[in-house]
Motif scaffolding. Structure first.
Motif, mmCIF file in Angstrom:
data_model
loop_
_atom_site.group_PDB
_atom_site.id
_atom_site.type_symbol
_atom_site.label_atom_id
_atom_site.label_comp_id
_atom_site.label_asym_id
_atom_site.label_seq_id
_atom_site.Cartn_x
_atom_site.Cartn_y
_atom_site.Cartn_z
ATOM 1 N N LEU A 1 3.986 6.329 -12.946
ATOM 2 C CA LEU A 1 2.950 6.342 -11.918
ATOM 3 C C LEU A 1 2.645 4.962 -11.333
ATOM 4 O O LEU A 1 2.513 3.992 -12.087
ATOM 5 N N PRO A 2 2.511 4.903 -10.025
ATOM 6 C CA PRO A 2 1.949 3.682 -9.444
ATOM 7 C C PRO A 2 0.458 3.638 -9.765
ATOM 8 O O PRO A 2 -0.127 4.635 -10.186
ATOM 9 N N ASP A 3 -0.147 2.492 -9.545
ATOM 10 C CA ASP A 3 -1.581 2.352 -9.804
ATOM 11 C C ASP A 3 -2.424 2.840 -8.635
ATOM 12 O O ASP A 3 -3.581 3.188 -8.806
ATOM 13 N N ALA A 4 -1.811 2.791 -7.443
ATOM 14 C CA ALA A 4 -2.526 3.268 -6.256
ATOM 15 C C ALA A 4 -1.508 3.720 -5.226
ATOM 16 O O ALA A 4 -0.340 3.313 -5.274
ATOM 17 N N VAL A 5 -1.963 4.571 -4.334
ATOM 18 C CA VAL A 5 -1.119 5.045 -3.242
ATOM 19 C C VAL A 5 -1.879 4.819 -1.938
ATOM 20 O O VAL A 5 -3.068 5.129 -1.868
ATOM 21 N N VAL A 6 -1.187 4.239 -0.949
ATOM 22 C CA VAL A 6 -1.805 4.173 0.388
ATOM 23 C C VAL A 6 -0.953 4.964 1.360
ATOM 24 O O VAL A 6 0.277 5.002 1.236
ATOM 25 N N PHE A 7 -1.598 5.592 2.313
ATOM 26 C CA PHE A 7 -0.901 6.381 3.328
ATOM 27 C C PHE A 7 -0.946 5.603 4.634
ATOM 28 O O PHE A 7 -1.984 5.516 5.279
ATOM 29 N N ALA A 8 0.197 5.015 5.001
ATOM 30 C CA ALA A 8 0.226 4.134 6.174
ATOM 31 C C ALA A 8 0.451 4.938 7.444
ATOM 32 O O ALA A 8 1.109 5.979 7.433
ATOM 33 N N ALA B 1 0.379 -5.184 6.629
ATOM 34 C CA ALA B 1 -0.873 -5.665 6.045
ATOM 35 C C ALA B 1 -0.926 -5.370 4.543
ATOM 36 O O ALA B 1 -1.321 -6.224 3.732
ATOM 37 N N ALA B 2 -0.490 -4.165 4.164
ATOM 38 C CA ALA B 2 -0.491 -3.800 2.741
ATOM 39 C C ALA B 2 0.465 -4.694 1.958
ATOM 40 O O ALA B 2 0.143 -5.162 0.855
ATOM 41 N N VAL B 3 1.657 -4.936 2.529
ATOM 42 C CA VAL B 3 2.627 -5.772 1.818
ATOM 43 C C VAL B 3 2.104 -7.198 1.682
ATOM 44 O O VAL B 3 2.267 -7.832 0.635
ATOM 45 N N GLU C 1 -9.574 -4.897 -1.097
ATOM 46 C CA GLU C 1 -8.935 -5.270 0.168
ATOM 47 C C GLU C 1 -8.151 -4.093 0.753
ATOM 48 O O GLU C 1 -8.166 -3.851 1.970
ATOM 49 N N LEU C 2 -7.466 -3.353 -0.127
ATOM 50 C CA LEU C 2 -6.736 -2.178 0.347
ATOM 51 C C LEU C 2 -7.688 -1.129 0.897
ATOM 52 O O LEU C 2 -7.424 -0.470 1.900
ATOM 53 N N LYS C 3 -8.806 -1.002 0.216
ATOM 54 C CA LYS C 3 -9.825 -0.025 0.617
ATOM 55 C C LYS C 3 -10.340 -0.333 2.030
ATOM 56 O O LYS C 3 -10.510 0.562 2.860
ATOM 57 N N LEU C 4 -10.532 -1.617 2.276
ATOM 58 C CA LEU C 4 -10.983 -2.042 3.607
ATOM 59 C C LEU C 4 -9.996 -1.615 4.685
ATOM 60 O O LEU C 4 -10.371 -1.211 5.779
ATOM 61 N N LEU C 5 -8.717 -1.739 4.354
ATOM 62 C CA LEU C 5 -7.676 -1.416 5.330
ATOM 63 C C LEU C 5 -7.462 0.084 5.476
ATOM 64 O O LEU C 5 -7.266 0.596 6.569
ATOM 65 N N PHE C 6 -7.443 0.792 4.327
ATOM 66 C CA PHE C 6 -6.977 2.181 4.340
ATOM 67 C C PHE C 6 -8.093 3.191 4.131
ATOM 68 O O PHE C 6 -7.894 4.381 4.326
ATOM 69 N N ASP C 7 -9.248 2.730 3.693
ATOM 70 C CA ASP C 7 -10.396 3.613 3.486
ATOM 71 C C ASP C 7 -9.981 4.849 2.683
ATOM 72 O O ASP C 7 -9.443 4.704 1.587
ATOM 73 N N ASP C 8 -10.176 6.053 3.236
ATOM 74 C CA ASP C 8 -9.859 7.237 2.430
ATOM 75 C C ASP C 8 -8.351 7.534 2.407
ATOM 76 O O ASP C 8 -7.931 8.539 1.848
#
Lengths: 469, 469
Positions: free
Chosen positions: A51-58, A66-68, A21-28
């Motif tokens: 370490l977090p498990d993933a990082v998104v750049f908003a 949306a991420a939250v 779902e995150l990938k759909l929103l944030f792609d690369d």
């Protein structure tokens, strides 16, 4: 390093569903690469990374929301990340989860020069803001040293050298845009300079370190650039003399813009680092803002006060290049001090006390460092009663670390006993949670906890910081 | 009078058991006499009184806590009462219950002149505090007009004439002692000038109007009495000229201590009331604090700016008696204006906007009053973008009242549209609850509601104020 452990029981790997779902929103702009996660799992504290498990750049408030929402649905921790310059472990992913990097949200949304306000996205740094408003004749005064993001500065209630005159983020934040724990978007205030309209949501979130909501936009107050600026520097035979000169300056109501104390160790470091020849004694560095005449008047008053406290060599610096050299040295002090003990790691701490107790608090803390053989330096925003201790320790020597943590704990106890606070501007993060209880008492902490539970019922917002769930 | 009704369904008579328990605690400091209840069921708003069922006069934080514990046990409303000078129905007992009068808690607990702080019980008034610290060379600047109690001023986030220079109760409250809804006693801060230690409980309670907790002690900042004070007064051909002169003064960073706008109606009233001969035109009243030279410099700058905006007769008043006469007249303005329409009742309202929109907001509001034939006056703390409208209405003529409420609603809508607030300093009380939603939006109100529910789960603290349960 007194390193807390990422509790395995609380960590669960991100589900494939959430990642998809995150990938759909944030792609690369979604990353699970180790290097990216490691970069986001550390700050400038002495802690090893978590370490977090993933990082998104908003890139927008809506993306953060949306991420939250997704993380809320999956009950996964969310940690906001600005420039990573916090000092007490604020951004470490204690329970894993998703870090939202806000540094791409770096647009100045609006400058209202005529109202002395600016609205910026959370990732805008203070230097960037000052660059962008340079032509308006205005400036943003809050200066915590690091070129921090405004979102991070609001989240940690930052202040720094100018606070004695211009206040902290507490006083200078007019409004915030915040994403709540369930992914709603709220605005906490308006651009009015004052308001009696309901609960002070702005200040509920300022200083909440990402545990109550994620700040995505900040509206701050700006100030007219002063007509004249001058700086002065003078040395003192003892730290007590220096601090007492500051106390009298404040008590007389001299509107100093900045007044910084440097102990002899700090002076020695910046002399070496910046090729200066300041006397290696306790030193005060002043800056005055006002009219041409006003600045002169302030400096003369301070010179008289300093003389009463045995000041040595009160020197003025009115030329921009001289002022700038002195203040650059002050700003480099942290890095200069890191060179005091090569291979060592710095434990940095701060506290703030009523100004009449400041000399005593600094001197007792200094004596404690010396008694314990700790290589240290003390620098203070002394006009506010706030000072920093930097202790250089061998991270591989538990006894060395314990000695430094002992000094820290005793400094905090001393500050609290003086009706002061366990941190003036660094914040609580993971490192000062037990001191927070000491300072506020269990009943006030219970009130904080009720607010946390009300605003973040699933405990997904930067869990494990400020207060125990 | 747009009078809300005390909802019978929500009112239940106090049980004999609760009265007996209160009697044990307060003895003859418990009253159920009608006159006492009526006195405590009104404020300076235009509302008819709404009586509590009983009044207790507390003498200590512990007594307040004991009373709240009892009321909590019986799920009965509790309303804190200071001097009854609120303006939006804050202290009216909408659902009956027990009013806790704090006026007997009038001890100055501690003056720390060397730290520029004072701690007082909630019932201490601002004039009393200034009287008690007179010999220290310090003063407490916040001045909302009325000689309000410090507890009430904190609870309503009061400000007033000096706020442009010294800030409001938001900036000047360092710490509070608060009794929570379940009768616990917490301290929200320390005497440190700044802190990053956890959630900002002080500012959670400042401005919460008794709905989140009962403030029983207040620690405030004090300031050195300025070396020199001078005042100046000048008239302008139009309100726009006057306000634009202020805007430029603020934008240039002149550190005025006070700058008050009075429209021609206000000037006419105070001329009559105080036997003055001020030109009956829009007027600005300035006060400057600083060094002898600094004050002169500020006044000269302001005089130049005023001249650019067609000022008439810029006059200085440096003698204390002249200054005092002008400012007394300003402070009497409210009472002077009540005489504009004998037999009428005053509807008082305020708002606050970004300063660049101030002239427009005042002029449009004034035009609206005139269009609706409302006898009115406008006075403003214009350095902050804050102004007050006083409208004299016949309380027995619903159409007259409706016209005034229409002006009020349009003024608020105008302020909000300008990114301002529905109230700069009066607060929400009962009168501005719908405007609060308009200003903040339902999502932010929902966040406020969650805080209210978390801290007052039985809704016993001043119910029916600020937000709907």
């Amino acid at each position: 390093m007194n390193q807390p452990v990422q509790p395995a029981a609380l960590r669960k790997p991100l589900s494939d569903a959430l990642l998809a779902e995150l990938k759909l929103l944030f792609d690369d702009r979604l990353s699970t690469a180790h290097a990216v996660r490691e970069h986001h799992g550390r700050d400038e504290s002495s802690y090893d990374p978590m370490l977090p498990d993933a990082v998104v750049f908003a890139q927008s408030t809506e993306e953060v929301a949306a991420a939250v929402k997704l993380c809320s649905k999956h009950a996964v921790p969310v940690i906001p990340y600005g420039t990573g310059t916090s000092l007490e472990g604020h951004v470490l992913a204690l329970q894993g989860g998703v870090t939202i990097d806000l540094s791409h949200m770096n647009q100045v949304v609006a400058i209202h020069a005529e109202d002395l306000t600016a609205t910026v996205q959370a990732g805008v740094t203070r230097k960037q803001l000052n660059q962008e408003i340079r032509d308006t004749g205005l400036f943003f005064p809050i200066d915590p040293g690091a070129d921090a993001s405004l979102g991070g500065m609001a989240a940690t209630r930052a202040s720094g050298t100018n606070a004695v005159r211009y206040g902290t983020m507490r006083e200078n934040t007019l409004a915030l845009t915040v994403v709540t724990a369930d992914g709603r978007i709220i605005k906490t205030g308006t651009r009015a300079r004052k308001s009696s309209a309901g609960y002070d949501l702005t200040r509920v979130f300022v200083g909440s370190e990402g545990t109550l909501g994620i700040i995505t936009e900040v509206t701050v107050r700006l100030y007219p650039q002063p007509e004249a600026i001058s700086a002065a520097v003078c040395s003192f035979p003892t730290a007590a003399d220096a601090v007492n000169a500051v106390i009298q300056t404040i008590q007389m109501g001299v509107p100093v813009a900045r007044v910084e104390f440097l102990d002899e160790n700090s002076v020695r470091c910046i002399n070496a680092h910046d090729k200066l020849t300041l006397p290696e004694q306790p030193l005060l560095l002043f800056e005055f803002h006002g009219s041409e005449h006003g600045v002169k008047e302030q400096a003369e008053t301070v010179q008289q006060i300093a003389a009463e406290y045995n000041a040595i060599g009160f020197e003025w610096a009115t030329r921009p290049e001289d002022r700038s050299r002195l203040w650059t040295a002050r700003h480099n002090a942290y890095f200069a001090m890191l060179q005091m003990r090569p291979g060592a790691r710095a434990i940095s701490t701060d506290c703030c006390v009523p100004i009449s107790r400041l000399a005593e608090c600094i001197l007792d803390t200094k004596a404690d460092c010396e008694k314990n053989g700790i290589i240290h330096s003390i620098i203070g925003h002394v006009g506010d009663g706030n000072f920093h201790v930097l202790m250089m320790v061998d991270p591989h020597d538990p006894a060395d670390v314990a000695r430094a943590e002992g000094v820290n704990a005793r400094m905090v106890a001393r500050a609290i006993e003086m009706d002061g606070t366990c941190t003036g501007e660094h914040g609580v993060g993971m490192h000062k949670m037990e001191f927070l209880v000491q300072e506020h008492g269990v009943e006030a902490i219970e009130t904080m906890r009720r607010i946390k539970h009300a605003l973040d019922p699933k405990n997904i917002l930067n869990p494990g910081k400020i207060i125990q769930w």
